[in-house]
Structures are given as structure tokens and as C-alpha cells.
Scaffold this motif. Structure first.
Motif, PDB file in Angstrom:
ATOM      1  N   THR A 123       0.827  -1.197   0.000  1.00 47.40           N
ATOM      2  CA  THR A 123       0.000   0.000   0.000  1.00 47.40           C
ATOM      3  C   THR A 123       0.867   1.255   0.000  1.00 47.40           C
ATOM      4  OG1 THR A 123      -1.803  -1.097   1.189  1.00 47.40           O
ATOM      5  CG2 THR A 123      -1.762   1.300   1.251  1.00 47.40           C
ATOM      6  N   ARG A 124       0.581   2.144  -0.912  1.00 42.70           N
ATOM      7  CA  ARG A 124       1.249   3.453  -0.910  1.00 42.70           C
ATOM      8  C   ARG A 124       0.379   4.444  -0.142  1.00 42.70           C
ATOM      9  NH1 ARG A 124       2.735   5.073  -6.915  1.00 42.70           N
ATOM     10  NH2 ARG A 124       3.494   6.933  -5.800  1.00 42.70           N
ATOM     11  N   CYS A 125       0.933   5.004   0.909  1.00 43.59           N
ATOM     12  CA  CYS A 125       0.213   5.972   1.734  1.00 43.59           C
ATOM     13  C   CYS A 125       0.554   7.376   1.254  1.00 43.59           C
ATOM     14  CB  CYS A 125       0.582   5.799   3.207  1.00 43.59           C
ATOM     15  SG  CYS A 125       0.090   4.204   3.885  1.00 43.59           S
ATOM     16  N   LEU A 126      -0.466   8.110   0.822  1.00 45.11           N
ATOM     17  CA  LEU A 126      -0.285   9.454   0.286  1.00 45.11           C
ATOM     18  C   LEU A 126      -0.838  10.465   1.282  1.00 45.11           C
ATOM     19  CD1 LEU A 126      -1.556   8.843  -3.387  1.00 45.11           C
ATOM     20  CD2 LEU A 126       0.648   8.221  -2.366  1.00 45.11           C
ATOM     21  N   LEU A 127       0.023  11.282   1.868  1.00 43.47           N
ATOM     22  CA  LEU A 127      -0.397  12.315   2.792  1.00 43.47           C
ATOM     23  C   LEU A 127      -0.649  13.591   1.995  1.00 43.47           C
ATOM     24  CD1 LEU A 127       2.119  11.792   5.759  1.00 43.47           C
ATOM     25  CD2 LEU A 127       0.043  10.509   5.192  1.00 43.47           C
ATOM     26  N   ILE A 128      -1.904  14.040   1.971  1.00 40.16           N
ATOM     27  CA  ILE A 128      -2.265  15.252   1.231  1.00 40.16           C
ATOM     28  C   ILE A 128      -2.270  16.401   2.230  1.00 40.16           C
ATOM     29  CG2 ILE A 128      -3.862  16.275  -0.390  1.00 40.16           C
ATOM     30  CD1 ILE A 128      -2.675  13.563  -1.269  1.00 40.16           C
ATOM     31  N   ALA A 129      -1.302  17.309   2.074  1.00 40.84           N
ATOM     32  CA  ALA A 129      -1.045  18.333   3.082  1.00 40.84           C
ATOM     33  C   ALA A 129      -1.204  19.726   2.501  1.00 40.84           C
ATOM     34  CB  ALA A 129       0.370  18.156   3.647  1.00 40.84           C
ATOM     35  N   SER A 130      -1.348  20.693   3.390  1.00 38.29           N
ATOM     36  CA  SER A 130      -1.353  22.099   2.988  1.00 38.29           C
ATOM     37  C   SER A 130      -0.859  22.921   4.169  1.00 38.29           C
ATOM     38  CB  SER A 130      -2.756  22.565   2.584  1.00 38.29           C
ATOM     39  OG  SER A 130      -3.611  22.606   3.715  1.00 38.29           O
ATOM     40  N   GLY A 131      -0.372  24.110   3.881  1.00 30.87           N
ATOM     41  CA  GLY A 131       0.098  24.961   4.961  1.00 30.87           C
ATOM     42  C   GLY A 131      -1.038  25.673   5.665  1.00 30.87           C
ATOM     43  N   LYS A 132      -2.138  25.897   4.964  1.00 33.12           N
ATOM     44  CA  LYS A 132      -3.259  26.644   5.518  1.00 33.12           C
ATOM     45  C   LYS A 132      -4.559  26.064   5.000  1.00 33.12           C
ATOM     46  CE  LYS A 132      -3.909  30.784   3.693  1.00 33.12           C
ATOM     47  NZ  LYS A 132      -5.183  30.599   2.977  1.00 33.12           N
ATOM     48  N   GLY A 133      -5.654  26.427   5.655  1.00 31.00           N
ATOM     49  CA  GLY A 133      -6.963  25.993   5.208  1.00 31.00           C
ATOM     50  C   GLY A 133      -7.470  26.838   4.048  1.00 31.00           C
ATOM     51  N   GLY A 134      -8.519  26.341   3.399  1.00 30.25           N
ATOM     52  CA  GLY A 134      -9.144  27.116   2.350  1.00 30.25           C
ATOM     53  C   GLY A 134      -8.541  26.971   0.979  1.00 30.25           C
ATOM     54  N   VAL A 135      -7.607  26.023   0.801  1.00 29.80           N
ATOM     55  CA  VAL A 135      -6.981  25.857  -0.518  1.00 29.80           C
ATOM     56  C   VAL A 135      -7.599  24.692  -1.299  1.00 29.80           C
ATOM     57  CG1 VAL A 135      -4.819  26.858   0.279  1.00 29.80           C
ATOM     58  CG2 VAL A 135      -5.123  24.376   0.376  1.00 29.80           C
ATOM     59  N   GLY A 136      -8.630  24.061  -0.734  1.00 24.78           N
ATOM     60  CA  GLY A 136      -9.289  22.968  -1.448  1.00 24.78           C
ATOM     61  C   GLY A 136      -8.596  21.629  -1.306  1.00 24.78           C
ATOM     62  N   LYS A 137      -7.890  21.429  -0.213  1.00 22.16           N
ATOM     63  CA  LYS A 137      -7.132  20.185  -0.010  1.00 22.16           C
ATOM     64  C   LYS A 137      -8.045  18.967   0.029  1.00 22.16           C
ATOM     65  CE  LYS A 137      -5.699  19.884   4.070  1.00 22.16           C
ATOM     66  NZ  LYS A 137      -6.910  19.108   4.447  1.00 22.16           N
ATOM     67  N   SER A 138      -9.178  19.073   0.715  1.00 19.48           N
ATOM     68  CA  SER A 138     -10.086  17.925   0.808  1.00 19.48           C
ATOM     69  C   SER A 138     -10.731  17.614  -0.538  1.00 19.48           C
ATOM     70  CB  SER A 138     -11.156  18.184   1.873  1.00 19.48           C
ATOM     71  OG  SER A 138     -10.573  18.301   3.150  1.00 19.48           O
ATOM     72  N   GLU A 229      -5.496  -4.046   2.597  1.00 20.01           N
ATOM     73  CA  GLU A 229      -4.281  -3.718   1.852  1.00 20.01           C
ATOM     74  C   GLU A 229      -4.597  -3.095   0.491  1.00 20.01           C
ATOM     75  OE1 GLU A 229       0.189  -5.557   1.332  1.00 20.01           O
ATOM     76  OE2 GLU A 229      -1.513  -6.922   1.209  1.00 20.01           O
ATOM     77  N   PRO A 230      -5.140  -1.883   0.476  1.00 18.05           N
ATOM     78  CA  PRO A 230      -5.428  -1.222  -0.800  1.00 18.05           C
ATOM     79  C   PRO A 230      -4.145  -0.830  -1.520  1.00 18.05           C
ATOM     80  CG  PRO A 230      -5.724   0.311   1.007  1.00 18.05           C
ATOM     81  CD  PRO A 230      -5.460  -1.040   1.634  1.00 18.05           C
ATOM     82  N   ASP A 231      -4.273  -0.523  -2.789  1.00 14.53           N
ATOM     83  CA  ASP A 231      -3.117  -0.038  -3.545  1.00 14.53           C
ATOM     84  C   ASP A 231      -2.685   1.341  -3.042  1.00 14.53           C
ATOM     85  OD1 ASP A 231      -3.119  -2.301  -5.262  1.00 14.53           O
ATOM     86  OD2 ASP A 231      -4.730  -1.389  -6.443  1.00 14.53           O
ATOM     87  N   PHE A 232      -3.685   2.181  -2.746  1.00 14.63           N
ATOM     88  CA  PHE A 232      -3.407   3.534  -2.270  1.00 14.63           C
ATOM     89  C   PHE A 232      -4.280   3.838  -1.059  1.00 14.63           C
ATOM     90  CE2 PHE A 232      -2.253   3.672  -6.745  1.00 14.63           C
ATOM     91  CZ  PHE A 232      -1.046   4.359  -6.725  1.00 14.63           C
ATOM     92  N   LEU A 233      -3.681   4.446  -0.046  1.00 16.96           N
ATOM     93  CA  LEU A 233      -4.415   4.964   1.099  1.00 16.96           C
ATOM     94  C   LEU A 233      -4.078   6.447   1.210  1.00 16.96           C
ATOM     95  CD1 LEU A 233      -6.250   4.342   3.557  1.00 16.96           C
ATOM     96  CD2 LEU A 233      -4.158   4.066   4.904  1.00 16.96           C
ATOM     97  N   LEU A 234      -5.073   7.291   0.923  1.00 15.07           N
ATOM     98  CA  LEU A 234      -4.870   8.726   0.992  1.00 15.07           C
ATOM     99  C   LEU A 234      -5.271   9.228   2.369  1.00 15.07           C
ATOM    100  CD1 LEU A 234      -5.362   7.999  -2.119  1.00 15.07           C
ATOM    101  CD2 LEU A 234      -5.884  10.420  -2.390  1.00 15.07           C
ATOM    102  N   LEU A 235      -4.497  10.117   2.934  1.00 11.78           N
ATOM    103  CA  LEU A 235      -4.812  10.700   4.230  1.00 11.78           C
ATOM    104  C   LEU A 235      -4.948  12.207   4.062  1.00 11.78           C
ATOM    105  CD1 LEU A 235      -2.570   8.183   4.789  1.00 11.78           C
ATOM    106  CD2 LEU A 235      -3.348   8.684   7.103  1.00 11.78           C
ATOM    107  N   LEU A 252       3.676   6.162   9.860  1.00  9.62           N
ATOM    108  CA  LEU A 252       3.835   5.781   8.450  1.00  9.62           C
ATOM    109  C   LEU A 252       5.155   6.334   7.918  1.00  9.62           C
ATOM    110  CD1 LEU A 252       0.205   6.691   7.347  1.00  9.62           C
ATOM    111  CD2 LEU A 252       1.054   4.413   7.946  1.00  9.62           C
ATOM    112  N   PRO A 253       6.274   5.730   8.314  1.00 10.59           N
ATOM    113  CA  PRO A 253       7.577   6.288   7.943  1.00 10.59           C
ATOM    114  C   PRO A 253       7.877   6.241   6.449  1.00 10.59           C
ATOM    115  CG  PRO A 253       7.830   4.140   9.010  1.00 10.59           C
ATOM    116  CD  PRO A 253       6.395   4.537   9.177  1.00 10.59           C
ATOM    117  N   ARG A 254       7.111   5.460   5.673  1.00  9.15           N
ATOM    118  CA  ARG A 254       7.342   5.387   4.223  1.00  9.15           C
ATOM    119  C   ARG A 254       6.295   6.160   3.427  1.00  9.15           C
ATOM    120  NH1 ARG A 254       7.023   0.964   1.547  1.00  9.15           N
ATOM    121  NH2 ARG A 254       5.619  -0.131   2.954  1.00  9.15           N
ATOM    122  N   ALA A 255       5.510   6.993   4.115  1.00 10.34           N
ATOM    123  CA  ALA A 255       4.453   7.739   3.431  1.00 10.34           C
ATOM    124  C   ALA A 255       5.045   8.777   2.482  1.00 10.34           C
ATOM    125  CB  ALA A 255       3.539   8.409   4.451  1.00 10.34           C
TER     126      ALA A 255
END
Length: 379
Positions: A123-138, A229-235, A252-255
Motif C-alpha cells: 500500500t502506498r500511503c499518500l499524505l495530502i497536506a497544505s500549509g493553511k486551510g481554504g486551498v481545497g485540499k479535501s 491492503e489497498p493499492d493507495f491509502l490517501l490521508l 507511516l515512515p514510508r508515506a
């Protein structure tokens, strides 16, 4: 007329829609009664009031009717006992019987392993991050997950923004997780499974927790949910560089980290903090996604309402590629409000095509080059 074994083999490809396993292999087929050309099947549901009972009925009916000589198919249901559910949970979820005293353990701290931390996890864990709210991250997280699912990948989302949860609404899940012997089955929509604090709190209920409670919730999302065990797990991370981001870097040290920003320099300068934090905790920042890049008016002209260049400047600063620029379109916002992601309901739209392009780059161009195998050893 079909035999008992022929009916059983016809049912073997039928999967439970939540567990994604054969109902035969799971022991859910309890009886097959053949009376001439009339077939009756008894199926044991995992829980009473199973939300996908109608789907199971359709799948069983379709499978049995493929056999020659079948005139009618009847389906009756029973429900697994507590002992059967415990055995099913152990079969699917590994040894969850690590105990704290006499009670089943929850979370990594009480003995459950986080499967995605294993170097051999695919499984590849993808952390979707932003510095601030309101940028459409979700919105980016939701549509990117749908785009990956459309490419045939198995995909899950953890809504790690515990205070500002929004993924269930954006994805359009219409039911709560199912509990099987303290194992959670995440609901699914558009080919994507998700878990969120939104499944446990009302929309108008504030989550007033300190850091340790956030830490515990994330543990349970990672360990007590059956992800298979999905192929991708987005957080979908909360904005900024707080407790949740730090905890996930430990779990998740390999995220892989993907930073979302908008074009204006002010947003880019804040977003770089999320990327720099990832580097400090030894996570790989793999790319930047620029959202709200332009708006196309009725006159066909692109208007750069939030300026330009922020995404590329951030990518240059972090030394990673700019994976795509997503336009500002009303349908993208409306889809998030209505649970109809634009990538799912308008696949030919400009925004949906960009999300699919980003998904393709993540799945291929940015795939890890190192492969771990425990059987490979230096003697």
C-alpha cells in the motif's frame, strides 16, 4: 438439473460487497436446497440489518441463474453468531487478539500492528497536506482518490482532519461503518472506501480534543479498520504542521507527501512549511498540486483570480515536480457539497481530466523504485 457442487462453484466468484471476499470462502453460504429447477440458498450475513443485503441478493441470483436448468432462485438469510464474527475478524484482520488485561486491544500502543508501516506492505500511503486551510485540499484528496479508483486501483481515504472532517460528505458515503467484532468496515462510494470522525460525530458537533485523543483516533483508523491492503491509502491532513502530521510521520515512515497550494505567493509561502516539516521528519515530499489556478469565463477567457506561479515556485523550492494545475470551476465546489465528485460525475470535464493526469503521474512516474522482500537476505 444442477447439482449442489455446481451451485456452490457458481457462487464462489460472488463477493461480499463490503469484505471483497468470496461468500463461499468466508463461510457465508450455509445451505443449498435443490428442488428440481428451483434453487434456494441460505446466506449468513455478518450483522443483522446488513446495509448491502439487496446487493448480495442480486449477486447471488445472477450467479445461480447462469446454470442450465434453473427456473427460480430463492434467497434466505440468517446472521452470524458472535463466535463466528470473531473467527471472521481474525481470518480477515490477522491476530487482533492481542489483549490489554481481558479486553481486546485497540491501536498500536496496545499491541496491534499498523500494517502500512511494514516495509513489505504494497500500500502506498499518500499524505495530502497544505500549509493553511481554504486551498481545497479535501476536494483534491477526494477527486484524486476517485481518479485512482477509476484507473482500477483499490483506494481508501482516512479523513485525518479530525476537527474539520469533510470527506464523507464530499465523497457521498450514505451510511456508517459496519462493526464486526470490533473491526470496522469502512463505507464505500465511487470505488473509494473512507473512514472519518464524521462517521462518529454529528455535522454540528464540535470535536474538542487535546493531542493524545487525536493520536488515539488516528491509531484506530489505521489499525481497527479493515482496509484489506489497498493499492493507495490517501490521508487528508489538517492544515498546518501540528499533532496529526507529526503522529502520522511516526506511524507511516514510508508515506509520500503531496502539498496542495493556490497560485498566490502568500499561500505558497505558507504551504512550503508543510513541505519543510515533512523533510525534517524524514518523509518524502513527492509533488505539488496547484488548486484554483484559473477560472474560465463565459467568454472563454482564462482569468487568474488568485495570481499565478505559486505552485511552480513551491515545487522549485521543494525540488519536486508540479503535478498539475486544477481550475476553479463551480461544479467542483458543488460536487463537494452534494457528494458528487466532479471526477466521478463529469469525467470528461477539464478538472476531471487534470485529476486523472495527476493520478496517472503518481501511480507510474512517482512509484517507488525500491522493492522490499523479506526472503532476500545477505548471508
Amino acid at each position: 438439473m444442477p447439482t449442489h457442487d455446481q451451485v456452490l462453484e457458481a457462487l464462489r466468484p460472488v463477493q461480499d460487497p463490503e469484505l471483497h471476499r468470496s461468500i463461499v470462502e468466508l463461510g457465508m453460504v450455509r445451505d443449498i436446497d435443490i428442488d428440481g429447477s428451483d434453487i434456494k440458498v441460505l446466506v449468513a450475513l455478518t450483522v443483522a440489518g446488513c446495509p448491502l443485503r439487496a446487493e448480495i441478493t442480486n449477486r447471488v441470483d445472477s450467479a445461480v441463474r447462469t446454470l442450465d436448468g434453473v427456473a427460480s432462485v430463492g434467497l434466505d438469510f440468517t446472521v452470524m453468531t458472535d463466535e463466528e464474527r470473531a473467527a471472521l475478524r481474525e481470518l480477515l484482520h490477522g491476530d487482533a487478539a492481542a489483549t490489554a488485561g481481558s479486553q481486546p486491544a485497540h491501536g498500536h500502543a496496545q499491541g496491534r500492528a499498523i500494517p502500512f508501516a511494514d516495509p513489505e506492505s504494497r500500500t502506498r500511503c499518500l499524505l495530502i497536506a497544505s500549509g493553511k486551510g481554504g486551498v481545497g485540499k479535501s476536494s483534491v484528496t477526494t477527486n484524486l482518490a476517485v481518479a485512482l479508483a477509476q484507473k482500477g486501483h483499490s483506494v481508501g481515504i482516512i479523513d485525518a482532519d479530525v476537527y474539520g472532517f469533510s470527506i464523507p460528505r464530499m465523497l457521498g458515503t450514505d451510511r456508517d461503518p459496519v462493526v464486526i467484532d470490533q473491526m470496522l468496515l469502512p463505507p464505500e462510494a465511487h470505488g473509494v472506501r473512507c473512514i472519518s470522525m464524521g462517521h462518529f460525530a454529528r455535522d454540528d458537533q464540535p470535536v474538542i480534543w487535546r493531542g493524545p485523543m487525536l493520536h488515539k483516533a488516528l491509531e484506530q483508523f489505521l489499525t481497527d479498520v479493515y482496509w484489506d491492503e489497498p493499492d493507495f491509502l490517501l490521508l487528508d491532513l489538517p492544515p498546518g504542521t501540528g499533532d496529526v502530521s507529526l503522529s502520522l510521520s511516526q506511524y507511516l515512515p514510508r508515506a509520500e507527501v503531496y502539498v496542495v497550494t493556490t497560485p498566490q505567493p502568500a499561500a505558497q509561502s505558507v504551504a512550503q512549511r508543510a513541505g519543510l516539516m515533512a523533510e525534517k521528519v524524514h518523509l518524502d515530499v513527492k509533488g505539488v498540486i496547484e488548486n484554483m489556478s484559473w477560472f474560465t469565463g463565459d467568454d472563454g477567457v482564462r482569468y487568474e483570480l488568485f495570481g499565478r506561479g505559486g505552485g511552480q515556485a513551491l515545487a522549485n523550492r521543494l525540488e519536486v515536480p508540479l503535478l498539475g494545475q486544477v481550475p476553479l470551476v463551480p461544479a467542483l465546489r458543488e460536487g463537494g457539497d452534494d457528494g458528487r465528485p466532479i471526477t466521478a460525475v463529469s469525467p470528461e470535464s477539464e478538472a476531471a481530466q487534470i485529476f486523472r493526469s495527476i493520478a496517472d503521474r503518481i501511480a507510474t512516474e512517482l512509484a517507488p523504485k525500491r522493492i522490499y522482500r523479506k526472503e532476500l537476505k545477505i548471508i
